[in-house]
Design a protein around this motif. Structure first.
Motif, mmCIF file in Angstrom:
data_model
loop_
_atom_site.group_PDB
_atom_site.id
_atom_site.type_symbol
_atom_site.label_atom_id
_atom_site.label_comp_id
_atom_site.label_asym_id
_atom_site.label_seq_id
_atom_site.Cartn_x
_atom_site.Cartn_y
_atom_site.Cartn_z
ATOM 1 N N ASP A 114 27.352 -69.125 50.162
ATOM 2 C CA ASP A 114 26.675 -69.048 51.454
ATOM 3 C C ASP A 114 25.225 -68.561 51.282
ATOM 4 O O ASP A 114 24.309 -69.103 51.885
ATOM 5 C CB ASP A 114 27.483 -68.082 52.336
ATOM 6 C CG ASP A 114 27.094 -68.208 53.770
ATOM 7 O OD1 ASP A 114 27.065 -69.355 54.257
ATOM 8 O OD2 ASP A 114 26.796 -67.174 54.412
ATOM 9 N N ILE A 115 25.044 -67.551 50.441
ATOM 10 C CA ILE A 115 23.683 -67.028 50.209
ATOM 11 C C ILE A 115 22.816 -68.130 49.595
ATOM 12 O O ILE A 115 21.668 -68.348 49.985
ATOM 13 C CB ILE A 115 23.713 -65.792 49.275
ATOM 14 C CG1 ILE A 115 24.459 -64.631 49.939
ATOM 15 C CG2 ILE A 115 22.308 -65.363 48.882
ATOM 16 C CD1 ILE A 115 24.723 -63.447 49.016
ATOM 17 N N ALA A 116 23.391 -68.856 48.629
ATOM 18 C CA ALA A 116 22.625 -69.897 47.923
ATOM 19 C C ALA A 116 22.259 -71.048 48.858
ATOM 20 O O ALA A 116 21.203 -71.663 48.708
ATOM 21 C CB ALA A 116 23.441 -70.409 46.747
ATOM 22 N N LYS A 117 23.126 -71.319 49.812
ATOM 23 C CA LYS A 117 22.875 -72.416 50.745
ATOM 24 C C LYS A 117 21.707 -72.067 51.681
ATOM 25 O O LYS A 117 20.898 -72.909 52.028
ATOM 26 C CB LYS A 117 24.147 -72.629 51.583
ATOM 27 C CG LYS A 117 24.287 -74.008 52.134
ATOM 28 C CD LYS A 117 25.700 -74.165 52.653
ATOM 29 C CE LYS A 117 25.733 -75.243 53.707
ATOM 30 N NZ LYS A 117 27.067 -75.320 54.303
ATOM 31 N N LYS A 118 21.648 -70.786 52.048
ATOM 32 C CA LYS A 118 20.653 -70.379 53.049
ATOM 33 C C LYS A 118 19.311 -69.955 52.458
ATOM 34 O O LYS A 118 18.361 -69.764 53.203
ATOM 35 C CB LYS A 118 21.212 -69.205 53.863
ATOM 36 C CG LYS A 118 22.403 -69.607 54.720
ATOM 37 C CD LYS A 118 22.899 -68.425 55.524
ATOM 38 C CE LYS A 118 24.093 -68.814 56.372
ATOM 39 N NZ LYS A 118 24.997 -67.697 56.594
ATOM 40 N N ASN A 119 19.267 -69.750 51.146
ATOM 41 C CA ASN A 119 18.045 -69.191 50.557
ATOM 42 C C ASN A 119 17.649 -69.896 49.264
ATOM 43 O O ASN A 119 18.519 -70.266 48.473
ATOM 44 C CB ASN A 119 18.268 -67.716 50.165
ATOM 45 C CG ASN A 119 18.655 -66.844 51.339
ATOM 46 O OD1 ASN A 119 17.809 -66.385 52.090
ATOM 47 N ND2 ASN A 119 19.958 -66.622 51.508
ATOM 48 N N ASN A 120 16.334 -70.016 49.020
ATOM 49 C CA ASN A 120 15.883 -70.353 47.673
ATOM 50 C C ASN A 120 16.190 -69.124 46.834
ATOM 51 O O ASN A 120 15.757 -68.015 47.180
ATOM 52 C CB ASN A 120 14.371 -70.586 47.649
ATOM 53 C CG ASN A 120 13.981 -71.864 48.356
ATOM 54 O OD1 ASN A 120 14.788 -72.779 48.474
ATOM 55 N ND2 ASN A 120 12.746 -71.931 48.820
ATOM 56 N N CYS A 121 16.953 -69.270 45.774
ATOM 57 C CA CYS A 121 17.315 -68.059 45.047
ATOM 58 C C CYS A 121 17.506 -68.290 43.551
ATOM 59 O O CYS A 121 17.746 -69.408 43.096
ATOM 60 C CB CYS A 121 18.590 -67.445 45.623
ATOM 61 S SG CYS A 121 20.069 -68.406 45.337
ATOM 62 N N LEU A 122 17.378 -67.183 42.833
ATOM 63 C CA LEU A 122 17.796 -67.121 41.441
ATOM 64 C C LEU A 122 19.073 -66.312 41.462
ATOM 65 O O LEU A 122 19.070 -65.166 41.921
ATOM 66 C CB LEU A 122 16.777 -66.352 40.606
ATOM 67 C CG LEU A 122 15.587 -67.153 40.112
ATOM 68 C CD1 LEU A 122 14.347 -66.666 40.772
ATOM 69 C CD2 LEU A 122 15.484 -67.000 38.608
ATOM 70 N N MET A 123 20.166 -66.887 41.031
ATOM 71 C CA MET A 123 21.434 -66.170 41.091
ATOM 72 C C MET A 123 21.908 -65.868 39.680
ATOM 73 O O MET A 123 21.980 -66.761 38.845
ATOM 74 C CB MET A 123 22.465 -67.012 41.854
ATOM 75 C CG MET A 123 23.713 -66.242 42.191
ATOM 76 S SD MET A 123 24.819 -67.155 43.286
ATOM 77 C CE MET A 123 24.143 -66.808 44.886
ATOM 78 N N ASP A 124 22.206 -64.597 39.443
ATOM 79 C CA ASP A 124 22.532 -64.144 38.078
ATOM 80 C C ASP A 124 24.000 -63.747 37.989
ATOM 81 O O ASP A 124 24.532 -63.114 38.899
ATOM 82 C CB ASP A 124 21.540 -63.008 37.772
ATOM 83 C CG ASP A 124 22.030 -61.850 36.937
ATOM 84 O OD1 ASP A 124 23.181 -61.827 36.482
ATOM 85 O OD2 ASP A 124 21.222 -60.926 36.725
ATOM 86 N N GLY A 125 24.689 -64.194 36.937
ATOM 87 C CA GLY A 125 26.097 -63.840 36.782
ATOM 88 C C GLY A 125 26.683 -64.344 35.478
ATOM 89 O O GLY A 125 26.035 -64.290 34.420
#
Ligand code: DC
Length: 222
Positions: A117-128
Motif C-alpha cells: 500500500d505504501i509503495a502504491k501511494k508513494n515514490n519510494c525506496l523500500m529496503d528489506g
C-alpha cells in the motif's frame, strides 16, 4: 500516474538504510525501512513473554497488533499499537527477535499489504530482504546490496557503541552470521537477489562512494 518504486534488499549491515536514505533525499522519494515492521512484531512478542520462534504463539498475537509507519518530515517512525517504538526496536535482542518472527508465514502475510500500500501511494525506496522478490516484484529498479560479513559486523558494532550498547565485536559478528543464515535459509521469502536485480557490493566503499555509484546506476534507469 503510478509511483516509482526502488527495491533495495540485502543482509544486515550492508549499508542499505544509510545509502537508501541518502538516495531518497536526492530523488525526493520516501525511504521505507521494512525491517522496522518485523522488529516491532518481535518487540511485541518479547514484551508479552512469547517465544519469538513459536509460530503458533506469535500468530495468536497478530489479532491484537497494530503496526503503522508514519513519515514525519521525511523520516520514518514506527508505531506499535499507537506507541512510537522507533528507538526501542534497535537493540540486539530486537534484531534477533525480528529475524525469528520474520520466518513465520502468518507474520509475513500480516505485513504484506501494508508494504504494498505504501509503495502504491508513494515514490519510494523500500529496503528489506524480499522486496524485489516478493513484496514489489514489479519495482522499476531492484538493487541487492551486500558486503563482507566482517565489514558489516564492524559497521554494526560501531553503531551500537555510539548508542552506548557495549556488545563485543565477536558477539556482534556471531549474531550477524546467525541472522544471515536464518534470513537466507528460511522456506518463505528467503533473502536472495531477484533475477533482475543489480548486485552492489559495498565492501571497502565509503558511504559517499556507495551513494554516488548507486545514484549513477539508478539515474541511468529512472
Ligand atoms: O533490516 P533489519 O535488520 O532491520 O531487519 C530485521 C529482520 O527482519 C531481519 O533479520 C529479517 C527480517 N526482515 C525480513 O524478513 N524481510 C524484510 N523485508 C525486512 C526484514
Amino acid at each position: 500516474m503510478s509511483s516509482v518504486n526502488i527495491a533495495i534488499d540485502g543482509p544486515a549491515g550492508a549499508g542499505k538504510s544509510t545509502v537508501a536514505k541518502g538516495l531518497a533525499k536526492k530523488l525526493g522519494y520516501i525511504y521505507v525501512d521494512t525491517g522496522a515492521l518485523y522488529r516491532a512484531i518481535g518487540v511485541y512478542a518479547m514484551r508479552h513473554g512469547v517465544d519469538t520462534k513459536d509460530a503458533e504463539g506469535v500468530g495468536a498475537l497478530l489479532g491484537d497488533i497494530r503496526v503503522e509507519l508514519k513519515f514525519i518530515d521525511g523520516a520514518q517512525r514506527v508505531f506499535l499499537c499507537d506507541e512510537d517504538v522507533s528507538e526501542a526496536i534497535r537493540t540486539p535482542d530486537a534484531s534477533m527477535a525480528a529475524s525469528n518472527v520474520s520466518a513465520i508465514p502468518a507474520v509475513r502475510a500480516f505485513l504484506l499489504d501494508l508494504q504494498r500500500d505504501i509503495a502504491k501511494k508513494n515514490n519510494c525506496l523500500m529496503d528489506g530482504r524480499d522486496i524485489g522478490t516478493v513484496v514489489l516484484p514489479d519495482a522499476q529498479i531492484k538493487i541487492f546490496m551486500t558486503a563482507d560479513v566482517e565489514e558489516r559486523a564492524m559497521r554494526r558494532y560501531k553503531e551500537l557503541q555510539e548508542k552506548g550498547i557495549n556488545d563485543s565485536y565477536e558477539q556482534v559478528l556471531k549474531e550477524m552470521k546467525e541472522r544471515d543464515f536464518q534470513d537466507s535459509n528460511r522456506p518463505i521469502a528467503p533473502l536472495k537477489p531477484a533475477e533482475d536485480s543489480l548486485i552492489f557490493d559495498s565492501t571497502g566503499h565509503t558511504l559517499e562512494q556507495s551513494i554516488d555509484e548507486l545514484t549513477a546506476l539508478i539515474g541511468e534507469r529512472v
